[in-house]
Design an enzyme around this catalytic site. Structure first.
Site, mmCIF file in Angstrom:
data_model
loop_
_atom_site.group_PDB
_atom_site.id
_atom_site.type_symbol
_atom_site.label_atom_id
_atom_site.label_comp_id
_atom_site.label_asym_id
_atom_site.label_seq_id
_atom_site.Cartn_x
_atom_site.Cartn_y
_atom_site.Cartn_z
ATOM 1 N N SER A 153 0.769 -1.201 -0.207
ATOM 2 C CA SER A 153 -0.261 0.353 -0.224
ATOM 3 C C SER A 153 0.578 1.397 0.090
ATOM 4 O O SER A 153 1.345 1.479 -0.671
ATOM 5 C CB SER A 153 -0.997 0.058 1.553
ATOM 6 O OG SER A 153 -1.771 1.241 1.499
ATOM 7 N N LYS A 205 -23.297 16.854 6.558
ATOM 8 C CA LYS A 205 -22.128 17.231 7.665
ATOM 9 C C LYS A 205 -22.328 16.239 8.365
ATOM 10 O O LYS A 205 -20.868 15.994 8.888
ATOM 11 C CB LYS A 205 -22.022 18.345 8.368
ATOM 12 C CG LYS A 205 -21.518 18.681 9.220
ATOM 13 C CD LYS A 205 -19.826 19.256 8.623
ATOM 14 C CE LYS A 205 -19.490 19.352 9.825
ATOM 15 N NZ LYS A 205 -17.849 19.961 8.952
#
Length: 326
Positions: A153, A205
């Site tokens: 990764s 949000k």
């Protein structure tokens, strides 16, 4: 007839009382003196411990490293563990180490010894960019990434910026992908009768809140963020590795899979098999290795553990940590 018992005179009783009192006072004074001596002893011992610890971890006392740097050498920078802010393998630590290695006129080559599962795409990107900048600035110094147990990764993201990548035949290499994980507690809350109340200003949000049902449009949006980050990862690897990558016939190369070092060699993910000593001795030509890795003192590590924020632990507990390269 036996002598009758006579009560001791008042003077004798007073003398004995004073002698007992005197003994008690002397014993108390001796105990206080003993306590004071032990207190002084432990204070001196603590002072000596702190002095020795500071001396051992001070760069001024790193005589071995200073002596090694007096001659030509191979510079070593470790990338170990999670790549994240405030970790040993943070961008700040790795970049600081790399700059010190490149700026030493006795450095003949740099080894990035990697053993990491990856981590933050931002931190990995910072390190990747800095490696390429330093390579451009110091064209006579090459960078060799050496993967030990694991270079996956974000760790492979970093490795792809090097001139060449080495690994052991059994190393785990690749995992070119992005992941973000969380949990969903909606059904659990319904079963226990708990109501979630969230007050926000902004329609999305509170998106990705694990205590609320997923919304299809927000899921699509978040998938787009991950796809964009994944494409940035792929572009950087292609830029770093170039034609060495065997992309044709291997669509799984950027799927997030991980390969052994031997398989990675066939796919062009690594250039050769070998370890740090081999690279220093046979490739760079300088068997003396000097470690430039920034090391935290025990005091710094302790302070960082104490300074971990409640919000950070709460995020870990809920299972959401933001995008992670994997």
């Amino acid at each position: 007839m036996a002598d009758e018992w006579k009560a001791p005179a008042a003077g004798d009783a007073d003398d004995r009382s004073w002698r007992l009192l005197e003994k008690a006072v002397l014993a108390s004074v001796q105990e206080q003196r003993r306590s004071r001596r032990w207190g002084i002893f432990f204070k001196v011992l603590t002072f000596l411990y702190l002095f020795i610890a500071l001396a051992l971890f001070s760069p001024a006392f790193d005589l071995k490293k200073s002596a090694a740097r007096s001659g030509n050498h191979t510079a070593l920078v470790e990338v170990r563990g999670m790549i994240a802010d405030q970790e040993a393998a943070s961008a700040d630590n790795i970049v600081t180490s790399l700059r010190a290695a490149f700026e030493d006129p006795k450095t003949k080559g740099v080894i990035l010894r990697i053993n990491s599962p990856g981590g933050s795409p931002v931190q990995s990107g910072y390190i990747y960019d800095e490696i390429r900048r330093l390579r451009e600035e110091h064209k006579d110094i090459k960078v060799y990434a050496v993967i030990t147990d694991l270079g996956a990764s974000g760790a492979y993201y970093i490795a792809s910026a090097a001139d060449e990548i080495y690994a052991d035949k059994a190393s785990l290499v690749g995992s070119i992908g992005v992941t973000a994980a969380s949990f969903g507690f909606v059904d659990v809350m319904n079963k226990v009768g708990v109501e979630r109340r969230v007050y926000t200003s902004g329609e999305h949000k509170a998106f990705l809140d694990p205590f609320q049902p997923q919304k299809e449009d927000e899921t699509r949006f978040w998938q787009g963020v991950l796809d964009t980050t994944h494409q940035q990862f792929i572009d950087s690897v292609k830029k770093g590795r170039g034609d060495r990558l065997k992309t044709e016939g291997h669509p799984e190369l950027f799927s997030g899979l991980v390969w052994s070092g031997e398989q990675a060699l066939q796919l062009g993910l690594v250039d050769r098999l070998g370890n740090s000593s081999y690279v220093a001795r046979e490739v760079i030509g300088e068997k003396d290795i000097v470690d430039y890795t920034v090391q935290d003192s025990p005091f710094d590590r302790f302070a960082k553990r104490l300074g971990a924020s409640i919000a950070e632990h709460a995020a870990l507990w809920m299972g959401f940590q933001g995008p992670t390269l994997r």
